[in-house]
Design a protein around this motif. Structure first.
Motif, PDB file in Angstrom:
ATOM      1  N   UNK A 278       7.209  82.087 118.973  1.00  0.00           N
ATOM      2  CA  UNK A 278       8.314  81.923 120.147  1.00  0.00           C
ATOM      3  C   UNK A 278       8.857  83.422 120.116  1.00  0.00           C
ATOM      4  N   UNK A 279       7.954  84.502 120.127  1.00  0.00           N
ATOM      5  CA  UNK A 279       8.311  85.914 120.407  1.00  0.00           C
ATOM      6  C   UNK A 279       9.286  86.324 119.235  1.00  0.00           C
ATOM      7  N   UNK A 280       9.245  86.016 118.247  1.00  0.00           N
ATOM      8  CA  UNK A 280      10.047  86.365 116.994  1.00  0.00           C
ATOM      9  C   UNK A 280      11.420  85.780 116.981  1.00  0.00           C
ATOM     10  N   UNK A 281      11.817  84.785 117.774  1.00  0.00           N
ATOM     11  CA  UNK A 281      13.136  84.117 117.751  1.00  0.00           C
ATOM     12  C   UNK A 281      13.313  83.427 116.484  1.00  0.00           C
ATOM     13  N   UNK A 282      12.197  82.455 115.953  1.00  0.00           N
ATOM     14  CA  UNK A 282      12.264  81.856 114.904  1.00  0.00           C
ATOM     15  C   UNK A 282      10.949  81.964 114.084  1.00  0.00           C
ATOM     16  N   UNK A 283      11.029  81.643 112.890  1.00  0.00           N
ATOM     17  CA  UNK A 283       9.809  81.727 111.969  1.00  0.00           C
ATOM     18  C   UNK A 283       9.762  80.714 111.151  1.00  0.00           C
ATOM     19  N   UNK A 284       8.417  80.126 111.004  1.00  0.00           N
ATOM     20  CA  UNK A 284       8.197  79.417 109.734  1.00  0.00           C
ATOM     21  C   UNK A 284       7.717  80.118 108.420  1.00  0.00           C
ATOM     22  N   UNK A 285       8.039  79.626 107.193  1.00  0.00           N
ATOM     23  CA  UNK A 285       7.872  80.493 106.122  1.00  0.00           C
ATOM     24  C   UNK A 285       7.113  80.030 105.217  1.00  0.00           C
ATOM     25  N   UNK A 286       5.973  80.472 104.619  1.00  0.00           N
ATOM     26  CA  UNK A 286       5.230  80.152 103.631  1.00  0.00           C
ATOM     27  C   UNK A 286       4.841  81.017 102.378  1.00  0.00           C
ATOM     28  N   UNK A 287       5.005  80.654 101.370  1.00  0.00           N
ATOM     29  CA  UNK A 287       4.923  81.550 100.108  1.00  0.00           C
ATOM     30  C   UNK A 287       3.569  81.079  99.233  1.00  0.00           C
ATOM     31  N   UNK A 288       2.686  81.915  99.263  1.00  0.00           N
ATOM     32  CA  UNK A 288       1.479  81.452  98.744  1.00  0.00           C
ATOM     33  C   UNK A 288       1.791  81.296  97.036  1.00  0.00           C
ATOM     34  N   UNK A 289       1.249  80.215  96.487  1.00  0.00           N
ATOM     35  CA  UNK A 289       1.390  79.714  95.206  1.00  0.00           C
ATOM     36  C   UNK A 289       1.052  80.978  94.133  1.00  0.00           C
ATOM     37  N   UNK A 290       0.118  81.875  94.422  1.00  0.00           N
ATOM     38  CA  UNK A 290      -0.223  82.829  93.372  1.00  0.00           C
ATOM     39  C   UNK A 290       0.723  84.137  93.563  1.00  0.00           C
ATOM     40  N   UNK A 291       1.801  83.945  94.407  1.00  0.00           N
ATOM     41  CA  UNK A 291       2.869  85.151  94.654  1.00  0.00           C
ATOM     42  C   UNK A 291       2.333  86.398  94.703  1.00  0.00           C
ATOM     43  N   UNK A 292       1.194  86.592  95.217  1.00  0.00           N
ATOM     44  CA  UNK A 292       0.578  87.894  95.426  1.00  0.00           C
ATOM     45  C   UNK A 292       1.507  88.843  96.404  1.00  0.00           C
ATOM     46  N   UNK A 293       1.658  90.040  96.093  1.00  0.00           N
ATOM     47  CA  UNK A 293       2.315  91.044  97.019  1.00  0.00           C
ATOM     48  C   UNK A 293       1.324  91.368  97.939  1.00  0.00           C
ATOM     49  N   UNK A 294       1.746  91.176  99.160  1.00  0.00           N
ATOM     50  CA  UNK A 294       0.945  91.379 100.408  1.00  0.00           C
ATOM     51  C   UNK A 294       1.355  92.437 101.457  1.00  0.00           C
ATOM     52  N   UNK A 295       0.537  93.438 101.561  1.00  0.00           N
ATOM     53  CA  UNK A 295       1.172  94.637 102.207  1.00  0.00           C
ATOM     54  C   UNK A 295       0.877  94.457 103.889  1.00  0.00           C
ATOM     55  N   UNK A 296      -0.489  93.838 104.165  1.00  0.00           N
ATOM     56  CA  UNK A 296      -0.704  93.943 105.525  1.00  0.00           C
ATOM     57  C   UNK A 296      -1.392  92.682 106.016  1.00  0.00           C
ATOM     58  N   UNK A 297      -1.700  92.446 107.528  1.00  0.00           N
ATOM     59  CA  UNK A 297      -2.308  91.265 107.777  1.00  0.00           C
ATOM     60  C   UNK A 297      -2.746  91.471 109.203  1.00  0.00           C
ATOM     61  N   UNK A 298      -3.912  90.893 109.502  1.00  0.00           N
ATOM     62  CA  UNK A 298      -4.616  90.769 110.964  1.00  0.00           C
ATOM     63  C   UNK A 298      -5.211  89.337 111.083  1.00  0.00           C
ATOM     64  N   UNK A 299      -5.652  89.289 112.178  1.00  0.00           N
ATOM     65  CA  UNK A 299      -6.477  88.112 112.764  1.00  0.00           C
ATOM     66  C   UNK A 299      -7.834  88.320 112.070  1.00  0.00           C
ATOM     67  N   UNK A 300      -8.623  87.098 111.558  1.00  0.00           N
ATOM     68  CA  UNK A 300      -9.847  87.319 111.062  1.00  0.00           C
ATOM     69  C   UNK A 300     -10.916  87.462 112.289  1.00  0.00           C
ATOM     70  N   UNK A 301     -10.459  86.637 113.392  1.00  0.00           N
ATOM     71  CA  UNK A 301     -11.408  86.558 114.459  1.00  0.00           C
ATOM     72  C   UNK A 301     -11.802  85.110 114.693  1.00  0.00           C
ATOM     73  N   UNK A 302     -11.506  84.032 114.006  1.00  0.00           N
ATOM     74  CA  UNK A 302     -12.070  82.791 113.999  1.00  0.00           C
ATOM     75  C   UNK A 302     -10.670  81.929 113.479  1.00  0.00           C
ATOM     76  N   UNK A 303      -9.579  82.323 113.697  1.00  0.00           N
ATOM     77  CA  UNK A 303      -8.362  81.664 113.599  1.00  0.00           C
ATOM     78  C   UNK A 303      -7.977  81.682 112.248  1.00  0.00           C
ATOM     79  N   UNK A 304      -8.442  82.195 111.264  1.00  0.00           N
ATOM     80  CA  UNK A 304      -8.108  82.741 110.099  1.00  0.00           C
ATOM     81  C   UNK A 304      -7.217  83.952 110.038  1.00  0.00           C
ATOM     82  N   UNK A 305      -6.635  84.427 108.991  1.00  0.00           N
ATOM     83  CA  UNK A 305      -5.938  85.545 108.788  1.00  0.00           C
ATOM     84  C   UNK A 305      -6.669  86.358 107.835  1.00  0.00           C
TER      85      UNK A 305
END
Length: 350
Positions: free
Chosen positions: A303-330
């Protein structure tokens, strides 16, 4: 200057600071000693040292990942740059003329891209990230550049430690120190630069510093932001004049008027408020926004940044960046390299 098509993607007090994005935000790197800034000097073409070839290059620390057309390109530790033509299933190491940490990468199309890193280095590629040349470095400065943005194949800016702001108007053949355009007397480190739709450019950094430019970098206005802590990233949304700025301890702010006013966005995880640092973001083709950070944090807004859902990976790795994979994945980049995940950031089923 014509308004560009918006492109999507990237603290600290004086001396002895961790100024690479994850060095401070995610505590993945050792301390970096910075010297006072000096005048910029051109890169030397002699005695070029290339990054070491490694079968595990895509598994080392990666700080940014973007698209070059359909290709994925990621940059990180030891001058490693890797690219993928199969939506992140496999990665190929590029030939890169540095062994310094690379902090950010930006492509304006499927061929032309730039990467920045320590020693104020700026690298360029004209073949979609397969090979790179060094355009610029400032060895005496001993300070990193932390983000880069280009309007087109000619005009771009790089930002970094001690208020560094460099501009090129010829695709990087020449870089000019434009730091004096900013009202930044304390030389706060500049961590990120981004375009905001129908508005201009926005820069965030140390101590909540914010600067905006309505004429795409020629003049800048200093803003009184909503937060005095370090901001590690900024991203424009799909809506005009709307942007998000994010940083330490899950602090996330939204503005719908190009930074004049701000509202804090609440982030609630399974066990309460999210308190992990946020370090990277992307605007997906469908207008959704994904922001990532420490503790395996992957947050998503539809919704354009008004609200967010939050997910924390079980491995708790530190993530620096993200982009679309092109097939629906990240594609996530950070501790342990680059990896493909589901649209929420979870591991793919094997």
């Amino acid at each position: 200057m014509n308004e560009p098509v918006m492109a999507t993607g990237r603290c600290r007090p004086p001396m002895l600071r961790r100024v690479a994005l994850l060095a401070s935000a995610l505590s993945l790197l050792g301390s970096v000693v910075l010297s006072a800034p000096v005048l910029a000097v051109a890169a030397s073409t002699s005695d070029v040292i290339y990054s070491v070839e490694s079968a595990r290059a895509s598994k080392t620390l990666m700080l940014d990942v973007v698209h070059a057309g359909q290709r994925l390109v990621a940059v990180g530790d030891r001058g490693h740059i890797v690219y993928s033509d199969d939506q992140g299933t496999s990665w190929t190491q590029a030939k890169v003329p540095t062994r310094q940490l690379l902090t950010a990468v930006f492509f304006v199309d499927d061929k032309h891209g730039w990467a920045v890193g320590h020693d104020a280095q700026i690298l360029a590629s004209v073949d979609g990230g397969s090979t790179w040349t060094k355009q610029f470095e400032d060895l005496p400065r001993e300070a990193p550049l932390l983000d880069i943005w280009f309007q087109d194949a000619s005009h771009g800016f790089a930002v970094g430690a001690y208020g560094a702001l460099y501009e090129t108007n010829d695709g990087g053949k020449h870089w000019e120190d434009a730091s004096d355009r900013l009202d930044n007397e304390d030389q706060y480190h500049l961590n990120a630069i981004a375009a905001v739709k129908d508005a201009g450019l926005f820069v965030v950094g140390e101590a909540g510093s914010m600067f905006r430019s309505a004429d795409w970098g020629q003049t800048w206005e200093k803003l009184q932001g909503p937060y005095e802590g370090s901001l590690f990233g900024v991203i424009g949304t799909a809506q005009s004049s709307t942007l998000l700025a994010y940083g330490l301890r899950g602090n996330l702010y939204r503005s719908a008027d190009f930074g004049t006013t701000w509202e804090q966005v609440e982030l609630n995880a399974a066990r309460g408020a999210l308190e992990f640092g946020l370090s990277g973001a992307t605007l997906l083709p469908d207008g959704a926004i994904v922001i990532v950070g420490n503790g395996g944090s992957v947050i998503r807004s539809t919704d354009d940044g008004v609200t967010f859902s939050v997910f924390n990976r079980p491995d708790r790795i530190s993530v620096a960046a993200v982009t679309a994979a092109g097939n629906g994945n990240l594609i996530l980049a950070g501790q342990g390299g680059v990896r493909a995940t589901t649209s929420t950031g979870a591991e793919l089923s094997k």
